[in-house]
Motif scaffolding. Structure first.
Motif, short mmCIF file in Angstrom:
data_model
loop_
_atom_site.label_atom_id
_atom_site.label_comp_id
_atom_site.label_asym_id
_atom_site.label_seq_id
_atom_site.Cartn_x
_atom_site.Cartn_y
_atom_site.Cartn_z
N TYR A 135 -8.86 0.94 -11.41
CA TYR A 135 -9.98 0.39 -10.67
C TYR A 135 -9.44 -0.39 -9.47
CZ TYR A 135 -12.29 1.62 -14.98
OH TYR A 135 -12.77 2.29 -16.05
N PHE A 136 -9.30 0.31 -8.35
CA PHE A 136 -8.70 -0.29 -7.17
C PHE A 136 -9.56 -1.44 -6.66
CE2 PHE A 136 -8.07 -0.63 -2.58
CZ PHE A 136 -6.71 -0.83 -2.54
N ASP A 149 0.00 -5.50 -8.78
CA ASP A 149 -1.09 -4.73 -9.37
C ASP A 149 -1.66 -3.71 -8.38
OD1 ASP A 149 -0.93 -5.97 -11.84
OD2 ASP A 149 -2.32 -7.57 -11.27
N ILE A 150 -1.79 -4.11 -7.12
CA ILE A 150 -2.27 -3.17 -6.10
C ILE A 150 -1.30 -1.99 -5.97
CG2 ILE A 150 -2.65 -2.89 -3.60
CD1 ILE A 150 -4.92 -4.36 -4.79
N ASN A 151 -0.02 -2.29 -5.91
CA ASN A 151 0.98 -1.24 -5.78
C ASN A 151 0.98 -0.34 -7.01
OD1 ASN A 151 4.15 -0.41 -6.07
ND2 ASN A 151 3.46 -0.51 -3.93
N LYS A 152 0.77 -0.91 -8.16
CA LYS A 152 0.74 -0.14 -9.40
C LYS A 152 -0.44 0.83 -9.40
CE LYS A 152 0.50 -0.92 -14.37
NZ LYS A 152 0.35 -1.96 -15.40
N VAL A 153 -1.60 0.37 -8.94
CA VAL A 153 -2.78 1.23 -8.88
C VAL A 153 -2.54 2.38 -7.90
CG1 VAL A 153 -5.19 1.31 -8.13
CG2 VAL A 153 -4.41 -0.51 -9.62
N ILE A 154 -1.94 2.10 -6.77
CA ILE A 154 -1.69 3.14 -5.77
C ILE A 154 -0.68 4.15 -6.31
CG2 ILE A 154 -0.67 3.55 -3.49
CD1 ILE A 154 -2.10 0.96 -2.63
N LEU A 167 0.82 -1.21 0.00
CA LEU A 167 0.00 0.00 0.00
C LEU A 167 0.85 1.27 0.00
CD1 LEU A 167 -2.79 -1.06 2.49
CD2 LEU A 167 -2.87 -1.06 0.00
N ILE A 168 2.13 1.14 0.29
CA ILE A 168 3.06 2.27 0.23
C ILE A 168 3.47 2.44 -1.23
CG2 ILE A 168 5.28 3.17 1.01
CD1 ILE A 168 4.94 1.37 3.49
N PRO A 169 3.37 3.65 -1.78
CA PRO A 169 3.63 3.83 -3.21
C PRO A 169 5.11 3.80 -3.61
CG PRO A 169 3.00 5.91 -2.25
CD PRO A 169 2.87 4.88 -1.17
N LEU A 202 1.93 -14.40 -4.45
CA LEU A 202 1.36 -13.28 -3.71
C LEU A 202 2.02 -11.97 -4.12
CD1 LEU A 202 -0.51 -12.24 -1.49
CD2 LEU A 202 1.31 -12.74 0.15
N ALA A 203 3.32 -11.97 -4.33
CA ALA A 203 4.02 -10.76 -4.77
C ALA A 203 3.54 -10.33 -6.15
CB ALA A 203 5.52 -10.99 -4.78
N ALA A 204 3.26 -11.28 -7.02
CA ALA A 204 2.74 -10.95 -8.35
C ALA A 204 1.35 -10.33 -8.25
CB ALA A 204 2.70 -12.19 -9.22
#
Length: 126
Positions: free
Chosen positions: A87-88, A66-71, A6-8, A60-62
């Motif tokens: 689209y988070f 995507d979450i990190n990329k969106v943030i 969650l940290i960008p 899990l890292a893969a």
């Protein structure tokens, strides 16, 4: 790993994966260096668990990428006027689904392999 994603900052969440790989590698290296014949059964017995656990963490890292990329896109959008949409919630649902279907069973399998299968393999060497 989820909270670090969650940290960008890109690939910060891989610290857990890297430490999970490095620490047993160092321990196995020390053990093999001290007594090869006595530590080889321990090394071979722990391989199925280690490989399965590392596979689960890599998947899990893969998913967390995507979450990190969106943030990172949302933070970038604050400083620049871009029209990129992300689209988070959709990505988060894919993360939860991938975790429940792939990662969690692999972690349970790794725990089973560590508890029962490693002892069986170790007893074969003795």
């Amino acid at each position: 790993m989820f909270f670090l994603s969650l940290i960008p900052i890109p690939f910060l969440y891989l610290c857990n994966l890297i430490l999970t790989a490095i620490i047993p590698g160092i321990l196995f290296g020390i053990m093999l260096h001290l007594s090869f014949a006595e530590s080889l059964p321990i090394f071979v017995a722990s391989l199925p668990h280690s490989i399965t656990e590392m596979l689960a963490y890599c998947i899990l890292a893969a998913l967390l990428y995507d979450i990190n990329k969106v943030i990172r896109l949302k933070v970038k959008k604050c400083f620049k006027k871009t029209t990129e949409t992300s689209y988070f919630f959709k990505i988060f649902l894919q993360l939860v689904k991938g975790f429940l279907i792939i990662v969690l069973p692999l972690i349970i399998l790794a725990a089973f392999l560590e508890t029962y299968f490693a002892d069986y393999i170790y007893s074969l060497f003795k």
